[in-house]
Write a protein that holds these residues in place. Structure first.
Motif, PDB file in Angstrom:
ATOM      1  N   CYS A 286       0.827  -1.211   0.000  1.00 24.48           N
ATOM      2  CA  CYS A 286       0.000   0.000   0.000  1.00 24.48           C
ATOM      3  C   CYS A 286       0.857   1.255   0.000  1.00 24.48           C
ATOM      4  CB  CYS A 286      -0.893   0.044   1.243  1.00 24.48           C
ATOM      5  SG  CYS A 286      -2.113  -1.269   1.340  1.00 24.48           S
ATOM      6  N   GLU A 287       0.367   2.273  -0.704  1.00 25.72           N
ATOM      7  CA  GLU A 287       0.911   3.624  -0.630  1.00 25.72           C
ATOM      8  C   GLU A 287      -0.175   4.521  -0.041  1.00 25.72           C
ATOM      9  OE1 GLU A 287       2.586   7.238  -3.511  1.00 25.72           O
ATOM     10  OE2 GLU A 287       1.690   5.442  -4.378  1.00 25.72           O
ATOM     11  N   TYR A 288      -0.001   4.867   1.228  1.00 26.77           N
ATOM     12  CA  TYR A 288      -0.924   5.767   1.911  1.00 26.77           C
ATOM     13  C   TYR A 288      -0.433   7.206   1.737  1.00 26.77           C
ATOM     14  CZ  TYR A 288      -2.875   1.744   4.480  1.00 26.77           C
ATOM     15  OH  TYR A 288      -3.479   0.565   4.839  1.00 26.77           O
ATOM     16  N   THR A 289      -1.376   8.126   1.534  1.00 25.62           N
ATOM     17  CA  THR A 289      -1.045   9.537   1.381  1.00 25.62           C
ATOM     18  C   THR A 289      -1.744  10.336   2.472  1.00 25.62           C
ATOM     19  OG1 THR A 289      -0.861   9.276  -1.019  1.00 25.62           O
ATOM     20  CG2 THR A 289      -1.083  11.522  -0.167  1.00 25.62           C
ATOM     21  N   PHE A 290      -0.965  11.180   3.159  1.00 38.18           N
ATOM     22  CA  PHE A 290      -1.513  12.061   4.190  1.00 38.18           C
ATOM     23  C   PHE A 290      -1.879  13.411   3.575  1.00 38.18           C
ATOM     24  CE2 PHE A 290       1.077   8.984   6.472  1.00 38.18           C
ATOM     25  CZ  PHE A 290       0.213   8.596   7.491  1.00 38.18           C
ATOM     26  N   ALA A 291      -2.559  14.237   4.348  1.00 41.03           N
ATOM     27  CA  ALA A 291      -3.082  15.506   3.823  1.00 41.03           C
ATOM     28  C   ALA A 291      -1.982  16.416   3.292  1.00 41.03           C
ATOM     29  CB  ALA A 291      -3.890  16.219   4.907  1.00 41.03           C
ATOM     30  N   ASP A 292      -0.786  16.341   3.884  1.00 42.26           N
ATOM     31  CA  ASP A 292       0.304  17.208   3.433  1.00 42.26           C
ATOM     32  C   ASP A 292       1.106  16.599   2.288  1.00 42.26           C
ATOM     33  OD1 ASP A 292       1.711  15.188   4.668  1.00 42.26           O
ATOM     34  OD2 ASP A 292       2.694  16.463   6.155  1.00 42.26           O
ATOM     35  N   GLY A 293       0.670  15.460   1.774  1.00 44.94           N
ATOM     36  CA  GLY A 293       1.355  14.817   0.654  1.00 44.94           C
ATOM     37  C   GLY A 293       2.404  13.808   1.053  1.00 44.94           C
ATOM     38  N   SER A 294       2.749  13.731   2.321  1.00 48.09           N
ATOM     39  CA  SER A 294       3.739  12.750   2.764  1.00 48.09           C
ATOM     40  C   SER A 294       3.155  11.349   2.661  1.00 48.09           C
ATOM     41  CB  SER A 294       4.193  13.045   4.196  1.00 48.09           C
ATOM     42  OG  SER A 294       3.109  12.997   5.095  1.00 48.09           O
ATOM     43  N   LYS A 295       4.019  10.338   2.651  1.00 44.82           N
ATOM     44  CA  LYS A 295       3.611   8.973   2.336  1.00 44.82           C
ATOM     45  C   LYS A 295       3.935   7.996   3.463  1.00 44.82           C
ATOM     46  CE  LYS A 295       2.630  10.000  -2.071  1.00 44.82           C
ATOM     47  NZ  LYS A 295       1.294   9.850  -2.689  1.00 44.82           N
ATOM     48  N   MET A 296       3.140   6.940   3.526  1.00 46.14           N
ATOM     49  CA  MET A 296       3.457   5.770   4.329  1.00 46.14           C
ATOM     50  C   MET A 296       3.354   4.556   3.418  1.00 46.14           C
ATOM     51  SD  MET A 296       1.874   4.321   7.933  1.00 46.14           S
ATOM     52  CE  MET A 296       0.148   4.294   7.410  1.00 46.14           C
ATOM     53  N   TYR A 297       4.469   3.820   3.282  1.00 44.82           N
ATOM     54  CA  TYR A 297       4.508   2.633   2.448  1.00 44.82           C
ATOM     55  C   TYR A 297       4.408   1.394   3.333  1.00 44.82           C
ATOM     56  CZ  TYR A 297       6.065   5.904  -1.102  1.00 44.82           C
ATOM     57  OH  TYR A 297       6.134   6.969  -1.976  1.00 44.82           O
ATOM     58  N   SER A 298       3.553   0.474   2.914  1.00 40.62           N
ATOM     59  CA  SER A 298       3.180  -0.652   3.755  1.00 40.62           C
ATOM     60  C   SER A 298       3.358  -1.970   3.006  1.00 40.62           C
ATOM     61  CB  SER A 298       1.702  -0.477   4.168  1.00 40.62           C
ATOM     62  OG  SER A 298       1.032  -1.710   4.263  1.00 40.62           O
ATOM     63  N   GLN A 299       4.000  -2.945   3.665  1.00 38.86           N
ATOM     64  CA  GLN A 299       4.078  -4.296   3.141  1.00 38.86           C
ATOM     65  C   GLN A 299       3.508  -5.273   4.159  1.00 38.86           C
ATOM     66  OE1 GLN A 299       7.914  -5.631   1.758  1.00 38.86           O
ATOM     67  NE2 GLN A 299       8.438  -3.638   0.867  1.00 38.86           N
ATOM     68  N   GLY A 300       2.587  -6.123   3.708  1.00 42.13           N
ATOM     69  CA  GLY A 300       2.070  -7.203   4.549  1.00 42.13           C
ATOM     70  C   GLY A 300       2.113  -8.500   3.766  1.00 42.13           C
ATOM     71  N   ARG A 301       2.608  -9.582   4.423  1.00 44.74           N
ATOM     72  CA  ARG A 301       2.833 -10.775   3.622  1.00 44.74           C
ATOM     73  C   ARG A 301       2.875 -12.027   4.493  1.00 44.74           C
ATOM     74  NH1 ARG A 301       8.057 -10.126   0.351  1.00 44.74           N
ATOM     75  NH2 ARG A 301       9.064 -10.919   2.235  1.00 44.74           N
ATOM     76  N   HIS A 302       2.327 -13.114   3.954  1.00 46.21           N
ATOM     77  CA  HIS A 302       2.536 -14.467   4.470  1.00 46.21           C
ATOM     78  C   HIS A 302       3.193 -15.248   3.332  1.00 46.21           C
ATOM     79  CE1 HIS A 302      -0.930 -14.190   7.627  1.00 46.21           C
ATOM     80  NE2 HIS A 302       0.221 -13.792   8.121  1.00 46.21           N
ATOM     81  N   LEU A 303       4.477 -15.501   3.443  1.00 45.82           N
ATOM     82  CA  LEU A 303       5.221 -16.112   2.350  1.00 45.82           C
ATOM     83  C   LEU A 303       6.265 -17.066   2.915  1.00 45.82           C
ATOM     84  CD1 LEU A 303       5.902 -16.154  -0.735  1.00 45.82           C
ATOM     85  CD2 LEU A 303       7.567 -14.351  -0.252  1.00 45.82           C
ATOM     86  N   LYS A 304       6.129 -18.332   2.601  1.00 46.21           N
ATOM     87  CA  LYS A 304       7.115 -19.316   3.039  1.00 46.21           C
ATOM     88  C   LYS A 304       8.431 -19.095   2.290  1.00 46.21           C
ATOM     89  CE  LYS A 304       4.259 -22.537   1.881  1.00 46.21           C
ATOM     90  NZ  LYS A 304       3.647 -23.865   1.582  1.00 46.21           N
ATOM     91  N   GLY A 305       9.525 -19.028   3.033  1.00 48.13           N
ATOM     92  CA  GLY A 305      10.836 -18.909   2.420  1.00 48.13           C
ATOM     93  C   GLY A 305      11.210 -17.515   1.989  1.00 48.13           C
ATOM     94  N   GLY A 306      10.405 -16.504   2.344  1.00 45.98           N
ATOM     95  CA  GLY A 306      10.688 -15.120   1.946  1.00 45.98           C
ATOM     96  C   GLY A 306      11.388 -14.333   3.036  1.00 45.98           C
TER      97      GLY A 306
END
Length: 436
Positions: A286-306
């Motif tokens: 995910c790329e979240y955007t706040f009101a001032d344009g700044s960003k929060m990048y998010s990774q969520g995963r269930h992955l064997k061997g990663g």
């Protein structure tokens, strides 16, 4: 109440729902703990987290007693009573008539004489259970996330306002907000240690999760409730159920919530792609955007061997912070939290809650619990749809994943059922409509 009320009288006053009592802040400040005061609590949801939270409460300095349990399944309710009784002699008093079973079992808890209710059920069921506890005038500890869809979040937010009017304690299981290492690190960032925040990075990348095979005697509802993590209406997917912790930290750092999100995700390894067992994704970005344009990048995963990573990082105009590692690098200087003073969050949040009740003090974490939950829902719907989703639009018009949920029983057909091929519907980006 007497001029110098005991904490027990304080609890009785704030749990007198029939009287509709709202305790003033003055009385709350003057309440104090008496040495033999007992805090009676009930448990709704007897799985691992429910039993864990109960044990954490027993580990506090409070004179605590478990007096009732409720679960969809009799075996889980009985197991919780046995396990907690064995480990906490004299602290569990749950006779047969205070063990409640079924999807409506939570309603019976509200008539039990207790001060505090733990809600540790699948997220899809929490909004109505929280509402019932507030209506009954109970103090509440509720695990995260607090809902699985926008209507559920709105329902929780409405009940939060009612809980404030009744001066009820509301603790939410976002335990990082109680850990000393997070409190100091976030405090330093709020004080300008790395300047203005530009970018946040948050991760919950790990292996797979449990799955429970279908048994011949199970109804479809019973099967799904026993495998609640694998169904969107119950769990909200991995981004809600686990990754919410990291998203909550990011929003806590920023001091606000995003205005929009775009994302991507899918199913690569989830039960070897078997859609007859599960409908949730196994990776999201995910790329979240706040009101001032700044960003929060998010990774969520269930992955064997990663690559596994459960962490949060902040980048500012003057430096960077490894938030989960409690380290800051800024202006050619370094700071790190004393590792010997780190705290275990699940235990610390119960120390804080019980000690506050003993002092007759109230805090309410319901609002940020609901809004951080909605941040995760926003991300999920962006990943499912492949579209840019606005916060305000989704909050107002997001789909109801489980209409009529208040009346569900283990015999009720669930809101999601297998198709003719035996497979559960899986969201397809580009086709999925988050507002349908």
């Amino acid at each position: 109440m007497e001029n110098h009320p005991s904490r027990r009288n304080f609890l009785k006053s704030t749990t007198a729902a029939a009287a509709g009592a709202t305790l003033t802040s003055t009385i709350a400040r003057t309440a104090h703990a008496a040495g033999d005061d007992e805090i009676k609590f009930a448990l709704i949801g007897c799985g691992g987290r429910g039993q864990g939270a109960s044990q954490n409460i027993f580990n506090t300095k409070g004179n605590t007693k478990l007096v009732a349990v409720a679960d969809a399944f009799d075996g889980k309710a009985s197991s919780a009573i046995q396990n907690l009784s064995r480990r906490n002699e004299g602290k569990v008093d749950v006779p047969a008539d205070r063990k409640f079973v079924g999807l409506d079992a939570y309603k019976k808890i509200m008539d039990v004489d207790c001060d505090l209710v733990i809600i540790a059920t699948p997220p899809g069921f929490k909004p109505q259970q929280f509402e019932a506890a507030v209506n009954a005038g109970k103090h509440i500890f509720m695990e995260k996330p607090v809902a699985s869809d926008a209507p559920g979040v709105r329902r929780v937010l409405k009940s939060v306002e009612e809980s404030k009017q009744k001066n009820l304690m509301v603790g939410i299981g976002l335990q990082r907000r109680h850990e000393a290492q997070y409190l100091e690190t976030v405090g330093r960032i709020h004080d300008g240690a790395i300047g203005d925040l530009i970018t946040l990075r948050v991760y919950w990348n790990g292996g797979g999760i449990w799955y429970r095979n279908r048994t011949p005697d199970q109804t479809e509802m019973g099967f799904q409730c026993n495998n609640w993590y694998h169904f969107n209406w119950l769990s909200g997917d991995q981004i809600c159920e686990q990754h919410i912790h990291n998203l909550d930290v990011g929003c806590w750092l920023k001091g606000e919530y995003p205005v929009e999100c775009n994302g991507m995700g899918g199913r690569g390894q989830r039960l070897d792609g078997d859609a007859t067992k599960s409908q949730i994704f196994d990776h999201t970005f995910c790329e979240y955007t706040f009101a001032d344009g700044s960003k929060m990048y998010s990774q969520g995963r269930h992955l064997k061997g990663g690559w596994n990573q459960v962490a949060e990082y902040a980048h500012g105009t003057k430096g960077t912070a490894d938030v989960s590692g409690a380290r800051i690098n800024a202006n050619d200087s370094e700071w790190s939290f004393d590792r010997s003073k780190r705290q275990q969050g699940h235990q610390q949040e119960q120390h804080d809650l019980i000690e506050a009740l003993m002092r007759g003090e109230i805090y309410n974490e319901g609002e940020y619990g609901a809004l951080s939950t909605f941040t995760a829902i926003l991300g999920r719907e962006a990943c499912y749809s492949g579209k840019v989703i606005r916060w305000d639009e989704l909050m107002e018009n997001g789909k109801n994943l489980s209409p009529g949920i208040d009346e569900y029983t283990l015999q009720t057909p669930p809101p999601v059922v297998p198709g003719p091929d035996g497979k559960y519907p899986v969201p397809v980006p580009g086709e999925y409509d988050p507002f349908a």
